[in-house]
Design a protein around this motif. Structure first.
Motif, mmCIF file in Angstrom:
data_model
loop_
_atom_site.group_PDB
_atom_site.id
_atom_site.type_symbol
_atom_site.label_atom_id
_atom_site.label_comp_id
_atom_site.label_asym_id
_atom_site.label_seq_id
_atom_site.Cartn_x
_atom_site.Cartn_y
_atom_site.Cartn_z
ATOM 1 N N THR A 85 0.838 -1.195 0.000
ATOM 2 C CA THR A 85 0.000 0.000 0.000
ATOM 3 C C THR A 85 0.878 1.253 0.000
ATOM 4 O OG1 THR A 85 -0.115 0.255 2.400
ATOM 5 C CG2 THR A 85 -1.688 -1.272 1.382
ATOM 6 N N TRP A 204 -10.545 -7.858 7.042
ATOM 7 C CA TRP A 204 -10.036 -7.838 5.668
ATOM 8 C C TRP A 204 -10.138 -9.216 5.012
ATOM 9 C CZ3 TRP A 204 -5.797 -10.340 3.402
ATOM 10 C CH2 TRP A 204 -5.438 -9.885 2.123
ATOM 11 N N PRO A 217 -13.083 -4.280 1.233
ATOM 12 C CA PRO A 217 -12.199 -3.113 1.303
ATOM 13 C C PRO A 217 -10.740 -3.488 1.051
ATOM 14 C CG PRO A 217 -12.668 -3.908 3.508
ATOM 15 C CD PRO A 217 -13.481 -4.760 2.570
ATOM 16 N N GLU A 220 -5.928 -0.798 3.624
ATOM 17 C CA GLU A 220 -5.953 0.489 4.323
ATOM 18 C C GLU A 220 -7.373 1.037 4.479
ATOM 19 O OE1 GLU A 220 -3.303 1.574 5.662
ATOM 20 O OE2 GLU A 220 -1.664 0.622 4.551
ATOM 21 N N GLU A 221 -8.349 0.364 3.868
ATOM 22 C CA GLU A 221 -9.727 0.854 3.897
ATOM 23 C C GLU A 221 -10.602 0.152 4.918
ATOM 24 O OE1 GLU A 221 -10.706 -0.022 -0.089
ATOM 25 O OE2 GLU A 221 -9.681 1.714 -0.945
ATOM 26 N N ASP A 223 -12.600 -0.568 8.014
ATOM 27 C CA ASP A 223 -13.221 0.371 8.943
ATOM 28 C C ASP A 223 -13.340 -0.273 10.322
ATOM 29 O OD1 ASP A 223 -14.613 2.348 10.234
ATOM 30 O OD2 ASP A 223 -16.444 2.148 9.048
#
Length: 226
Positions: A85, A204, A217, A220-221, A223
């Motif tokens: 990332t 994830w 996601p 890094e996304e 939540d």
């Protein structure tokens, strides 16, 4: 392959039983379920999880002194450049970012290793298994990603088992933060940061399919705000 999700209420009841057994506070009645009846679940492709494990392992090597040029060379040789990332890339190449937050990924890596059957347990009261390093790529010896995959032979968990552990860590994350806010000592040998990292990895790795779920996601996304 997606499979029917287990009964979310039965899974939640088991999660709350575990919190009670650990002497942790229980979330409020309105605390949301992770999935709904009729949803489907699956794990991300094994190769994708393996790549994420390898990248996190490399990040930890950088945290503990691996030179940036050596790290970039390993990523290139292992054909993993595209899986890093942007924040990770900045850290690998220039040491930019929150060093402490990258070190905490040790517990996220541990959870992903459990998902692929590289470690037998993910006990919320126990720290990362010291033997886990033996199951990781031997970067110092030049073991590439491909050679590592051939050596470890992943055996992924059943999606329902991974989803149940996700629900437990969703509840544990809330409970450990409540314990921390109250100034109490959590049970066992891990803290709220470790639980949060393990939840991150499970959020994830487990893909939920249904009318109320977005597309999976990126790393890094994920939540963790609720």
């Amino acid at each position: 392959m997606a499979v029917p999700a287990p009964d979310p209420r039965a899974v939640r009841e088991a999660s709350l039983d575990e919190l009670a057994r650990l002497g942790l506070p229980l979330p409020p009645v309105q605390f949301p379920l992770v999935w709904e009846p009729g949803d489907e679940i699956e794990l991300r492709p094994t190769a994708e999880i393996e790549a994420r494990i390898a990248v996190l392992h490399l990040i930890l090597a950088r945290c503990f002194g691996m030179p940036p040029q050596a790290a970039m060379s390993w990523l290139l040789t292992s054909h993993l450049m595209e899986t890093v990332t942007p924040p990770e890339w900045q850290f690998v190449t220039g040491g930019k970012g929150d060093h402490r937050s990258f070190v905490l990924h040790h517990d996220a890596l541990f959870a992903l290793a459990w998902v692929l059957g590289l470690t037998k347990q993910l006990d919320p009261t126990l720290p990362v298994d010291e033997r886990l390093v033996e199951r990781m790529p031997n970067i110092a010896a030049g073991e590439t990603f491909g050679r590592w995959r051939s050596r470890v032979l992943a055996a992924p968990q059943h999606p329902a088992d991974a989803a149940a552990l996700l629900d437990l860590h969703y509840c544990l994350d809330w409970a450990y933060l409540e314990v921390e806010r109250a100034g109490r000592v959590p049970p066992g040998l891990v803290d709220a940061n470790a639980i949060g990292q393990r939840r991150w990895a499970l959020e994830w790795a487990v893909i939920l399919r249904g009318p109320y779920h977005d597309e999976p996601p990126g790393w890094e996304e994920v939540d963790l705000s609720t």
